[in-house]
Design an enzyme around this catalytic site. Structure first.
Site, PDB file in Angstrom:
ATOM      1  N   GLY A   1       0.831  -1.211   0.000  1.00  0.00           N
ATOM      2  CA  GLY A   1       0.000   0.000   0.000  1.00  0.00           C
ATOM      3  C   GLY A   1       0.865   1.260   0.000  1.00  0.00           C
ATOM      4  N   ASP A   2       1.940   1.232   0.754  1.00  0.00           N
ATOM      5  CA  ASP A   2       2.853   2.389   0.822  1.00  0.00           C
ATOM      6  C   ASP A   2       3.500   2.612  -0.549  1.00  0.00           C
ATOM      7  OD1 ASP A   2       2.230   2.047   3.473  1.00  0.00           O
ATOM      8  OD2 ASP A   2       4.089   0.994   3.928  1.00  0.00           O
TER       9      ASP A   2
HETATM   10  N1  LIG Z   1      -1.327 -10.373  -3.962  1.00  0.00           N
HETATM   11  C1  LIG Z   1      -1.154  -9.335  -4.792  1.00  0.00           C
HETATM   12  N2  LIG Z   1      -1.051  -9.516  -6.130  1.00  0.00           N
HETATM   13  C2  LIG Z   1      -0.913  -8.479  -6.974  1.00  0.00           C
HETATM   14  N3  LIG Z   1      -0.922  -7.192  -6.571  1.00  0.00           N
HETATM   15  C3  LIG Z   1      -1.023  -6.925  -5.245  1.00  0.00           C
HETATM   16  C4  LIG Z   1      -1.127  -7.986  -4.284  1.00  0.00           C
HETATM   17  N4  LIG Z   1      -1.193  -7.432  -3.045  1.00  0.00           N
HETATM   18  C5  LIG Z   1      -1.135  -6.088  -3.238  1.00  0.00           C
HETATM   19  N5  LIG Z   1      -1.055  -5.782  -4.553  1.00  0.00           N
HETATM   20  C6  LIG Z   1      -1.040  -4.433  -5.155  1.00  0.00           C
HETATM   21  O1  LIG Z   1      -0.625  -3.485  -4.187  1.00  0.00           O
HETATM   22  C7  LIG Z   1      -1.706  -2.576  -3.885  1.00  0.00           C
HETATM   23  C8  LIG Z   1      -1.704  -2.254  -2.411  1.00  0.00           C
HETATM   24  O2  LIG Z   1      -1.880  -3.434  -1.662  1.00  0.00           O
HETATM   25  P1  LIG Z   1      -2.865  -3.574  -0.416  1.00  0.00           P
HETATM   26  O3  LIG Z   1      -2.500  -4.855   0.248  1.00  0.00           O
HETATM   27  O4  LIG Z   1      -4.278  -3.421  -0.855  1.00  0.00           O
HETATM   28  O5  LIG Z   1      -2.476  -2.295   0.450  1.00  0.00           O
HETATM   29  P2  LIG Z   1      -2.270  -2.163   2.045  1.00  0.00           P
HETATM   30  O6  LIG Z   1      -0.879  -2.713   2.252  1.00  0.00           O
HETATM   31  O7  LIG Z   1      -2.351  -0.701   2.288  1.00  0.00           O
HETATM   32  O8  LIG Z   1      -3.360  -2.959   2.685  1.00  0.00           O
HETATM   33  C9  LIG Z   1      -2.986  -3.279  -4.351  1.00  0.00           C
HETATM   34  O9  LIG Z   1      -3.990  -2.345  -4.668  1.00  0.00           O
HETATM   35  C10 LIG Z   1      -2.474  -4.049  -5.579  1.00  0.00           C
HETATM   36  O10 LIG Z   1      -2.427  -3.186  -6.694  1.00  0.00           O
HETATM   37  O1  LIG Z   2       1.750   2.795  11.549  1.00  0.00           O
HETATM   38  P1  LIG Z   2       1.029   1.483  11.515  1.00  0.00           P
HETATM   39  O2  LIG Z   2      -0.386   1.604  11.028  1.00  0.00           O
HETATM   40  O3  LIG Z   2       1.147   0.724  12.811  1.00  0.00           O
HETATM   41  O4  LIG Z   2       1.740   0.602  10.417  1.00  0.00           O
HETATM   42  C1  LIG Z   2       3.120   0.358  10.444  1.00  0.00           C
HETATM   43  C2  LIG Z   2       3.453  -0.787   9.562  1.00  0.00           C
HETATM   44  O5  LIG Z   2       3.006  -0.488   8.266  1.00  0.00           O
HETATM   45  C3  LIG Z   2       3.994  -0.808   7.310  1.00  0.00           C
HETATM   46  O6  LIG Z   2       4.516   0.422   6.860  1.00  0.00           O
HETATM   47  C4  LIG Z   2       3.401  -1.616   6.199  1.00  0.00           C
HETATM   48  O7  LIG Z   2       2.302  -0.937   5.611  1.00  0.00           O
HETATM   49  P2  LIG Z   2       1.301  -1.589   4.562  1.00  0.00           P
HETATM   50  O8  LIG Z   2       1.513  -3.086   4.545  1.00  0.00           O
HETATM   51  O9  LIG Z   2      -0.071  -1.183   5.009  1.00  0.00           O
HETATM   52  O10 LIG Z   2       1.656  -0.952   3.253  1.00  0.00           O
HETATM   53  C5  LIG Z   2       5.069  -1.575   8.044  1.00  0.00           C
HETATM   54  O11 LIG Z   2       6.337  -1.312   7.499  1.00  0.00           O
HETATM   55  C6  LIG Z   2       4.909  -1.089   9.467  1.00  0.00           C
HETATM   56  O12 LIG Z   2       5.283  -2.060  10.384  1.00  0.00           O
END
Ligand SMILES: Nc1ncnc2c1ncn2[C@@H]1O[C@H](COP(=O)(O)OP(=O)(O)O)[C@@H](O)[C@H]1O
Ligand SMILES: O=P(O)(O)OC[C@H]1O[C@](O)(COP(=O)(O)O)[C@@H](O)[C@@H]1O
Length: 303
Positions: free
Chosen positions: A248-249
């Site tokens: 997501g980041d």
């Molecule tokens: N299993 C996966 N396969 C392909 N793309 C992925 C996968 N997981 C994440 N992504 C890509 O990364 C983006 C961010 O991932 P996501 O897991 O939804 O964010 P967060 O880490 O904020 O929960 C998704 O919208 C997608 O485009």
């Molecule tokens: O500040 P929060 O919400 O506790 O999240 C911190 C965590 O999020 C992360 O940045 C990962 O974020 P995402 O998987 O949501 O992209 C980790 O590196 C870190 O441990």
């Protein structure tokens, strides 16, 4: 210049094991330590892509030292406010399922907070500030909102990637982009979102509440971008998922970096999607090479 704000950085301690046996001793074969925290991940991708940026936030103790040393090694410019308390360690368990244990974070004293806030006086109208992640419990939950007032006074833009009340409170200030995932979006309104139509409806609500762009990430189901007049959607490319922490980041970094250079929301969404999937397909945060490999597979359609 892009500034990322990580109020609550971490060491991400990633543990891989075939099966987690609760209530027993689990011997680990593979462990990794990464500098973590959402804004730091954003900065790592921005740096990979050659977008000038600086990482801000609070770091303290041996854990904080590890994070700053790693960032320097990775070539990420940073200016963290030193604190007396220790930066947290977040545990990421990769067994049959991915489980994350994210700590609350250190105590920040009023003097440390003041030193950090003063950095905002130097922003200019061409800057973008990205606020990402949780607010340590020793800071007020309104802290992002207060910092945003400083950013607005300087005429700069800003993006917000946080959850719950802290996110809702910022919408009225018209952030450039917010990036909830589909579960966070559902939680904001206390609803179940079981169709793309429903996700679009609630994405629209965030636009009506003030966000300029709402980018909804949906892990392996891709993403959606809702703007005032349009909605775009893309499925995720296929690949072998290695570690989706930071996907997501990465997506937010790809979007904001491209937007700063082009002001084109669709091109920014496309790059964001490529960065997110490239990180999901990598053991750590994606490299530029991996992102460029994934980019041609991203197909965006108006929805
Ligand atoms: N299993 C996966 N396969 C392909 N793309 C992925 C996968 N997981 C994440 N992504 C890509 O990364 C983006 C961010 O991932 P996501 O897991 O939804 O964010 P967060 O880490 O904020 O929960 C998704 O919208 C997608 O485009
Ligand atoms: O500040 P929060 O919400 O506790 O999240 C911190 C965590 O999020 C992360 O940045 C990962 O974020 P995402 O998987 O949501 O992209 C980790 O590196 C870190 O441990």
């Amino acid at each position: 210049m892009i500034y990322t704000v990580t109020l609550n950085p971490s060491i991400d301690y990633v543990v891989q094991l075939p099966e987690l046996k609760l209530g027993e001793v689990n011997r680990l074969k593979t462990t990794y330590k990464f500098p973590g925290g959402k804004g730091i991940n954003v900065s790592r991708i921005l740096s990979q892509l050659g977008h000038q940026n600086q990482a801000w936030g609070f770091l303290g103790g041996l854990t904080g030292k590890f994070v700053s040393q790693q960032l320097t090694k990775l070539g990420v410019a940073n200016r963290f406010t030193p604190i007396a308390d220790d930066t947290r360690i977040n545990v990421k368990l990769k067994a049959e399922q991915e489980t994350e244990l994210n700590a609350a974070g250190p105590q920040i004293t009023p003097a440390e907070k003041q030193a950090f806030v003063e950095q905002f006086e130097h922003l200019t109208a061409t800057d973008i500030v990205i606020f990402s992640g949780s607010v340590p419990s020793s800071l007020p939950q309104s802290f992002y909102f207060d910092l945003i007032q400083k950013v607005k006074e300087r005429g700069a833009e800003y993006a917000v990637d946080t959850t719950g009340e802290a996110l809702l409170k910022t919408l009225v200030t018209k952030p450039l982009v917010v990036k909830p995932n589909n579960h966070e979006l559902a939680d904001l309104f206390d609803v179940e979102l079981s169709s793309l139509e429903a996700i679009k409806t609630y994405g629209r609500k965030l636009v009506q509440m003030g966000a300029q762009h709402v980018m909804i990430s949906m892990a392996g189901d891709g993403g959606m971008l809702v703007t005032k007049d349009h909605c775009y959607r893309s499925a995720a490319p296929k690949g072998t998922v290695q570690n989706s922490v930071g996907a997501g980041d990465s997506m937010l970094a790809g979007f904001t970096g491209t937007y700063a250079a082009t002001h084109d929301p669709v091109a920014s969404f496309r790059y964001g999607l490529a960065c997110g999937s490239a990180t999901a397909f990598s053991a750590d945060i994606a490299t530029k090479k991996k992102i460029e490999e994934v980019l041609p597979q991203i197909k965006i359609e108006e929805f």
